[in-house]
Design a protein around this motif. Structure first.
Motif, PDB file in Angstrom:
ATOM      1  N   ARG A  21      32.905  53.418  16.430  1.00 31.93           N
ATOM      2  CA  ARG A  21      33.182  54.155  17.669  1.00 31.93           C
ATOM      3  C   ARG A  21      32.414  55.478  17.709  1.00 31.93           C
ATOM      4  O   ARG A  21      31.922  55.887  18.778  1.00 31.93           O
ATOM      5  N   ILE A  22      32.294  56.148  16.570  1.00 33.16           N
ATOM      6  CA  ILE A  22      31.561  57.412  16.527  1.00 33.16           C
ATOM      7  C   ILE A  22      30.095  57.186  16.879  1.00 33.16           C
ATOM      8  O   ILE A  22      29.474  57.991  17.595  1.00 33.16           O
ATOM      9  N   VAL A  23      29.510  56.096  16.391  1.00 28.33           N
ATOM     10  CA  VAL A  23      28.114  55.792  16.708  1.00 28.33           C
ATOM     11  C   VAL A  23      27.974  55.479  18.196  1.00 28.33           C
ATOM     12  O   VAL A  23      27.007  55.898  18.849  1.00 28.33           O
ATOM     13  N   PHE A  67      25.513  57.300  20.921  1.00 32.67           N
ATOM     14  CA  PHE A  67      24.563  56.575  21.758  1.00 32.67           C
ATOM     15  C   PHE A  67      24.776  56.900  23.234  1.00 32.67           C
ATOM     16  O   PHE A  67      23.817  57.120  23.985  1.00 32.67           O
ATOM     17  N   VAL A  68      26.028  56.907  23.673  1.00 29.51           N
ATOM     18  CA  VAL A  68      26.328  57.209  25.074  1.00 29.51           C
ATOM     19  C   VAL A  68      25.895  58.634  25.410  1.00 29.51           C
ATOM     20  O   VAL A  68      25.331  58.901  26.483  1.00 29.51           O
ATOM     21  N   GLU A  69      26.137  59.547  24.494  1.00 32.84           N
ATOM     22  CA  GLU A  69      25.747  60.948  24.695  1.00 32.84           C
ATOM     23  C   GLU A  69      24.242  61.087  24.891  1.00 32.84           C
ATOM     24  O   GLU A  69      23.781  61.985  25.607  1.00 32.84           O
ATOM     25  N   ALA A 103      23.694  53.249  28.126  1.00 29.51           N
ATOM     26  CA  ALA A 103      24.805  52.954  29.037  1.00 29.51           C
ATOM     27  C   ALA A 103      26.011  52.417  28.270  1.00 29.51           C
ATOM     28  O   ALA A 103      25.883  51.491  27.465  1.00 29.51           O
ATOM     29  N   GLU A 104      27.182  53.014  28.525  1.00 28.96           N
ATOM     30  CA  GLU A 104      28.384  52.651  27.784  1.00 28.96           C
ATOM     31  C   GLU A 104      28.763  51.183  27.983  1.00 28.96           C
ATOM     32  O   GLU A 104      29.231  50.525  27.054  1.00 28.96           O
ATOM     33  N   GLU A 105      28.555  50.651  29.190  1.00 29.76           N
ATOM     34  CA  GLU A 105      28.951  49.272  29.455  1.00 29.76           C
ATOM     35  C   GLU A 105      28.095  48.259  28.700  1.00 29.76           C
ATOM     36  O   GLU A 105      28.443  47.076  28.624  1.00 29.76           O
ATOM     37  N   ARG A 106      26.989  48.683  28.138  1.00 29.60           N
ATOM     38  CA  ARG A 106      26.137  47.772  27.376  1.00 29.60           C
ATOM     39  C   ARG A 106      26.500  47.732  25.895  1.00 29.60           C
ATOM     40  O   ARG A 106      25.934  46.957  25.125  1.00 29.60           O
ATOM     41  N   ILE A 107      27.454  48.578  25.474  1.00 31.35           N
ATOM     42  CA  ILE A 107      27.758  48.721  24.051  1.00 31.35           C
ATOM     43  C   ILE A 107      29.090  48.057  23.720  1.00 31.35           C
ATOM     44  O   ILE A 107      30.100  48.292  24.386  1.00 31.35           O
ATOM     45  N   THR A 108      29.087  47.261  22.674  1.00 34.33           N
ATOM     46  CA  THR A 108      30.303  46.666  22.118  1.00 34.33           C
ATOM     47  C   THR A 108      30.452  47.133  20.683  1.00 34.33           C
ATOM     48  O   THR A 108      29.459  47.225  19.950  1.00 34.33           O
TER      49      THR A 108
END
Length: 339
Positions: A290-292, A296-298, A302-307
Motif C-alpha cells: 500500500r505504501i508503494v 506511485f499515485v503521488e 493513475a490509482e484505478e490502474r493499480i492493484t
C-alpha cells in the motif's frame, strides 16, 4: 554511539526471533466500581492466558480477576468478586520494544450474595494496553478496561503486571511438490523414500546483484520494446516496518515516472521474511504494498490502474532457514501488464 546502536540492533534481532505460542500474565490493579453496583473501589489481582498460534489478526485471551473484601456504600460488610473474561486481542503498530494493543469481548461476574448488590451478571468488555519488552520471553504489561454489566452500569479496571511468553511457533514452510520415489534394496521388498526438493535460493548472480547485502537493489525485466514488465526491489525494512527508506523511494519514483500517463495495469505485491507470526506477516506485506501504491499515485500513476496484494511469507525467494538469505524475502514486486 556505535555501541549503543549495536546494542539496539541486537535487541531488535532478539525480538525478531520471538515466535511464541502462549503468553501468561499475572496482573494486579484497581477496579473503579460504578455507583449503580453499590460497591466501593477495590484492588484486584488475577491471571491472563493468550494464545498466539492462530492465522488471524485477533488472538483469544482468557482472563480471571479476583477482587476480595469490597466495601459497600453505606454498609460495614464486604463482598468478593470473581470475574471471568474471554477477549480478542489485536496488536497495533509496534516496534521491537513496544506493543500497544486493543481488546474486546464478553464475560461473567459473580459477587458474594448480598441484598445491596446484584449478585451475578453477564458483561461486555473493551480496553487497551501496552507491553514493554524488557527481555526475551518477558514483558511488562499495562492495560485499562471498561466492563458493561447487563447494559445498566459500567466498571473501570486498571492493571499492571508481567507477561511471560513460551512455546515456539513452527513457521517451517510446508514443502510443495513432494516426490515419492521407489528405492531398491537387497531384499525382495521395495521401500519408498520421500524426496523433498531443496529450498529455493536466488543468488546474487541470478539476480545480478553487486553487493553482499540485497538492500536497495532492483531487478527489472523489460520486453523487446524496452517497456518495464516486472520489478523486484529488495528493501531494507526496519523490524516489523513497512515504511520505505529514502533510497528505495528514489528508485521507485523513477519507475513511477516511467509508468505515469500510460494505459497499463500495475500490480504491487508485498512480501516478508519468515520471522514472526504468519497472520501478522500477511498484514505487514499488504501495508508494504500500500505504501508503494501511495508513492506511485503521488507521482502520477493513475490509482484505478493499480492493484495491491500482500502475500506475507508464503512465497519466499530465498532459503528462509538461512538468516543471510532470508533478507532477500523482504521485497516488493511490481508486475506491469502493458496494453
Amino acid at each position: 554511539m556505535r555501541k549503543i546502536l549495536f546494542s539496539l540492533s541486537c535487541i531488535a534481532s532478539l525480538y525478531a526471533e520471538q515466535m511464541y505460542l502462549y503468553e501468561v500474565s499475572p496482573i494486579i490493579g484497581l477496579i473503579e466500581n460504578g455507583t449503580a453496583t453499590g460497591m466501593e473501589s477495590s484492588y484486584a489481582y488475577g491471571v491472563q492466558l493468550q494464545y498466539n498460534d492462530i492465522d488471524f489478526l485477533i488472538k483469544p485471551e482468557l482472563s480471571y480477576i479476583y477482587s476480595p473484601n469490597i466495601e459497600l456504600h453505606g454498609d460495614d460488610t464486604t463482598v468478593n468478586s470473581h470475574l471471568l473474561l474471554l477477549n480478542g486481542v489485536y496488536d497495533l503498530e509496534y516496534t521491537a520494544l513496544l506493543t500497544p494493543f486493543l481488546k474486546a469481548g464478553a464475560g461473567y461476574q459473580s459477587v458474594s450474595d448480598h441484598h445491596m448488590v446484584n449478585a451475578d451478571s453477564f458483561l461486555m468488555s473493551t480496553g487497551a494496553g501496552l507491553k514493554l519488552n524488557i527481555k526475551d520471553q518477558l514483558s511488562i504489561k499495562f492495560e485499562t478496561m471498561v466492563t458493561w454489566h447487563d447494559f445498566s452500569h459500567s466498571n473501570l479496571l486498571v492493571f499492571g503486571g508481567l507477561d511471560f511468553s513460551f512455546g515456539h511457533e513452527d513457521n517451517t514452510p510446508v514443502p510443495e511438490n513432494v516426490i515419492v520415489e521407489p528405492l531398491e534394496i537387497n531384499t525382495t521388498k521395495t521401500a519408498t523414500v520421500i524426496v523433498v526438493p531443496e529450498p529455493v535460493f536466488i543468488s546474487k548472480e541470478e539476480h545480478n546483484l553487486t553487493q553482499t547485502e540485497p538492500s536497495n537493489q532492483e531487478v527489472a525485466v523489460r520486453d523487446t520494446n524496452g517497456q518495464i514488465k516486472s520489478l523486484t526491489l529488495f528493501v531494507p525494512y526496519l523490524f516489523r516496518g513497512y515504511e520505505l527508506d529514502d533510497e528505495s523511494k528514489a528508485i521507485l519514483k523513477g519507475y513511477a515516472k516511467e509508468l505515469r500517463g500510460k494505459d497499463n495495469a500495475v500490480t504491487i505485491i508485498g512480501h516478508t521474511d519468515s520471522k514472526g507470526r504468519r497472520a501478522f506477516n500477511q498484514e505487514l506485506s499488504l501495508k508494504r504494498a500500500r505504501i508503494v501504491k501511495e508513492l506511485f499515485v503521488e507521482h502520477g500513476v493513475a490509482e484505478e490502474r493499480i492493484t495491491i496484494e500482500g502475500r506475507g511469507e508464503s512465497e519466499p525467494t530465498a532459503d528462509s532457514s538461512n538468516p543471510a538469505a532470508n533478507k532477500l524475502n523482504k521485497r516488493i514486486e511490481i508486475k506491469v501488464q502493458n496494453k
